[in-house]
Design a protein around this motif. Structure first.
Motif, mmCIF file in Angstrom:
data_model
loop_
_atom_site.group_PDB
_atom_site.id
_atom_site.type_symbol
_atom_site.label_atom_id
_atom_site.label_comp_id
_atom_site.label_asym_id
_atom_site.label_seq_id
_atom_site.Cartn_x
_atom_site.Cartn_y
_atom_site.Cartn_z
ATOM 1 N N ALA A 171 31.305 23.869 -2.022
ATOM 2 C CA ALA A 171 31.780 23.747 -0.700
ATOM 3 C C ALA A 171 31.138 22.096 -0.271
ATOM 4 C CB ALA A 171 30.793 24.758 0.324
ATOM 5 N N GLY A 172 30.545 21.626 -1.318
ATOM 6 C CA GLY A 172 30.086 20.346 -0.949
ATOM 7 C C GLY A 172 28.545 20.186 -0.516
ATOM 8 N N GLY A 173 27.972 21.537 -0.772
ATOM 9 C CA GLY A 173 26.727 21.507 -0.236
ATOM 10 C C GLY A 173 25.632 21.149 -0.959
ATOM 11 N N LYS A 174 24.331 21.447 -0.600
ATOM 12 C CA LYS A 174 23.083 21.132 -1.579
ATOM 13 C C LYS A 174 22.572 22.444 -1.991
ATOM 14 C CE LYS A 174 21.502 17.386 1.137
ATOM 15 N NZ LYS A 174 20.331 16.850 2.322
ATOM 16 N N THR A 175 22.144 22.599 -3.284
ATOM 17 C CA THR A 175 21.568 23.788 -3.732
ATOM 18 C C THR A 175 20.176 23.458 -4.677
ATOM 19 O OG1 THR A 175 21.966 25.806 -5.080
ATOM 20 C CG2 THR A 175 22.900 23.476 -5.825
ATOM 21 N N VAL A 176 19.325 24.323 -4.585
ATOM 22 C CA VAL A 176 18.127 24.105 -5.169
ATOM 23 C C VAL A 176 18.024 25.368 -6.005
ATOM 24 C CG1 VAL A 176 15.341 24.091 -4.996
ATOM 25 C CG2 VAL A 176 16.940 22.681 -3.299
ATOM 26 N N ALA A 177 17.676 25.261 -7.443
ATOM 27 C CA ALA A 177 17.412 26.289 -8.282
ATOM 28 C C ALA A 177 15.881 26.095 -8.667
ATOM 29 C CB ALA A 177 18.008 25.953 -9.661
ATOM 30 N N VAL A 178 15.250 27.242 -8.307
ATOM 31 C CA VAL A 178 13.611 27.492 -8.647
ATOM 32 C C VAL A 178 13.731 28.105 -9.911
ATOM 33 C CG1 VAL A 178 11.672 28.623 -8.017
ATOM 34 C CG2 VAL A 178 13.406 27.656 -6.136
ATOM 35 N N ILE A 179 13.239 27.442 -10.869
ATOM 36 C CA ILE A 179 13.310 28.024 -12.577
ATOM 37 C C ILE A 179 11.961 28.211 -12.899
ATOM 38 C CG2 ILE A 179 14.146 27.474 -14.753
ATOM 39 C CD1 ILE A 179 16.201 25.358 -13.418
ATOM 40 N N GLY A 180 11.785 29.672 -12.962
ATOM 41 C CA GLY A 180 10.636 30.057 -13.504
ATOM 42 C C GLY A 180 10.340 29.602 -15.035
ATOM 43 N N SER A 181 11.171 29.273 -15.730
ATOM 44 C CA SER A 181 10.995 29.343 -17.334
ATOM 45 C C SER A 181 10.795 27.887 -17.598
ATOM 46 C CB SER A 181 12.324 29.790 -18.091
ATOM 47 O OG SER A 181 13.368 29.086 -17.427
ATOM 48 N N GLY A 182 10.894 26.860 -16.653
ATOM 49 C CA GLY A 182 10.602 25.486 -16.999
ATOM 50 C C GLY A 182 12.076 24.704 -17.066
ATOM 51 N N LEU A 183 11.589 23.522 -16.533
ATOM 52 C CA LEU A 183 13.094 22.685 -16.629
ATOM 53 C C LEU A 183 13.418 22.137 -17.926
ATOM 54 C CD1 LEU A 183 12.131 20.117 -13.848
ATOM 55 C CD2 LEU A 183 13.868 21.798 -13.850
ATOM 56 N N LEU A 184 12.598 22.364 -19.019
ATOM 57 C CA LEU A 184 13.123 22.026 -20.305
ATOM 58 C C LEU A 184 13.512 23.417 -21.152
ATOM 59 C CD1 LEU A 184 10.706 19.209 -21.401
ATOM 60 C CD2 LEU A 184 12.852 19.005 -20.394
ATOM 61 N N LYS A 185 13.473 24.542 -20.810
ATOM 62 C CA LYS A 185 13.825 25.695 -21.125
ATOM 63 C C LYS A 185 14.575 26.595 -20.223
ATOM 64 C CE LYS A 185 9.809 25.769 -24.451
ATOM 65 N NZ LYS A 185 8.765 26.200 -24.762
ATOM 66 N N PRO A 186 15.474 26.296 -19.617
ATOM 67 C CA PRO A 186 16.268 27.033 -18.406
ATOM 68 C C PRO A 186 16.595 28.122 -18.869
ATOM 69 C CG PRO A 186 17.525 24.942 -18.834
ATOM 70 C CD PRO A 186 16.317 24.889 -19.806
ATOM 71 N N TYR A 187 16.630 29.292 -18.098
ATOM 72 C CA TYR A 187 17.038 30.504 -18.690
ATOM 73 C C TYR A 187 18.126 30.998 -17.418
ATOM 74 C CZ TYR A 187 18.165 35.260 -19.654
ATOM 75 O OH TYR A 187 18.743 36.429 -20.023
ATOM 76 N N PRO A 188 19.346 31.209 -17.765
ATOM 77 C CA PRO A 188 20.011 31.014 -19.074
ATOM 78 C C PRO A 188 20.220 29.777 -19.531
ATOM 79 C CG PRO A 188 21.670 31.970 -17.602
ATOM 80 C CD PRO A 188 20.514 31.949 -16.914
ATOM 81 N N SER A 189 20.061 29.279 -20.685
ATOM 82 C CA SER A 189 20.535 27.947 -21.186
ATOM 83 C C SER A 189 21.655 27.335 -20.822
ATOM 84 C CB SER A 189 20.120 27.884 -22.614
ATOM 85 O OG SER A 189 20.979 28.603 -23.360
ATOM 86 N N ALA A 190 22.700 28.067 -20.706
ATOM 87 C CA ALA A 190 24.036 27.828 -20.239
ATOM 88 C C ALA A 190 24.001 26.870 -18.609
ATOM 89 C CB ALA A 190 25.040 28.734 -20.337
ATOM 90 N N HIS A 191 22.782 27.415 -17.985
ATOM 91 C CA HIS A 191 22.834 26.959 -16.604
ATOM 92 C C HIS A 191 21.976 25.675 -16.364
ATOM 93 C CE1 HIS A 191 23.610 30.913 -14.741
ATOM 94 N NE2 HIS A 191 24.683 30.848 -15.538
#
Length: 191
Positions: A171-191
């Motif tokens: 939709a051309g908007g902004k999104t923020v992902a709050v990742i509890g596993s850390g930026l270098l180990k995102p879960y799931p890794s595909a994301h």
């Protein structure tokens, strides 16, 4: 990165030292009218126990952890390599709602655009095994919210989280992902 931020990051990297202990150390420094948090590097075990009133076992972890400058330098190199910024609990741009929770994280790792403290945010959470109905609702609601300048915030997990992030981007908007596993180990890794 200023010295206070480096010290907070270093404390945050010590295994077994959490937000409550770090806050207690910060308050000790403030209440003692000391100029800077780096003062903590000058304390030996007995001095730290005496001045902080923390248990000796915790103080031992702090003293040992602060001697390990390698862990701090490695973290700083990773931050630079991956273009990751950090925000401390004591920075003006730390999210106010998070700051007002019980024992908020001392360090937030941020990648991408800076967090906009003033922006209107809405959180999306739901099933990780979302069905067609969940997908339909996300794709119905998110474009309307984006059209009204709301930022979609979610955890980046499977299901509703991922759908809400994708719908915001579509939709051309902004999104923020709050990742509890850390930026270098995102879960799931595909994301």
């Amino acid at each position: 990165m200023n010295n206070k931020t480096r010290t907070l990051l270093h404390l945050n990297l010590i295994s077994g030292i959490g937000p409550a202990t770090i806050e207690r150390l910060v308050q000790f420094i403030v209440n003692s009218n000391l100029n800077n948090l780096e003062f903590i590097y000058n304390l030996d075990l007995k001095e730290l126990v005496r001045v902080s009133k923390l248990p000796e076992a915790i103080c031992q972890k702090i003293v040992s952890g602060l001697k390990d400058l390698n862990i701090l330098e490695q973290e700083i190199k990773l931050l630079e390599k991956h273009k990751i910024d950090i925000i401390t609990l004591y920075d003006d741009n730390y999210p106010v709602l998070l700051k007002n929770t019980y024992l908020p994280p001392v360090i937030l790792y941020v990648k991408g655009a800076n967090l906009e403290v003033e922006s209107q945010n809405i959180a999306f959470v739901g099933s990780r095994k979302a069905n067609n109905y969940g997908c339909k609702i996300v794709n119905l609601l998110v474009p309307e919210l984006v059209a009204n300048n709301l930022t979609i915030v979610s955890g980046g997990a499977l299901g509703i989280d991922a759908m809400s992030h994708q719908a915001a981007i579509n939709a051309g908007g902004k999104t923020v992902a709050v990742i509890g596993s850390g930026l270098l180990k995102p879960y799931p890794s595909a994301h």
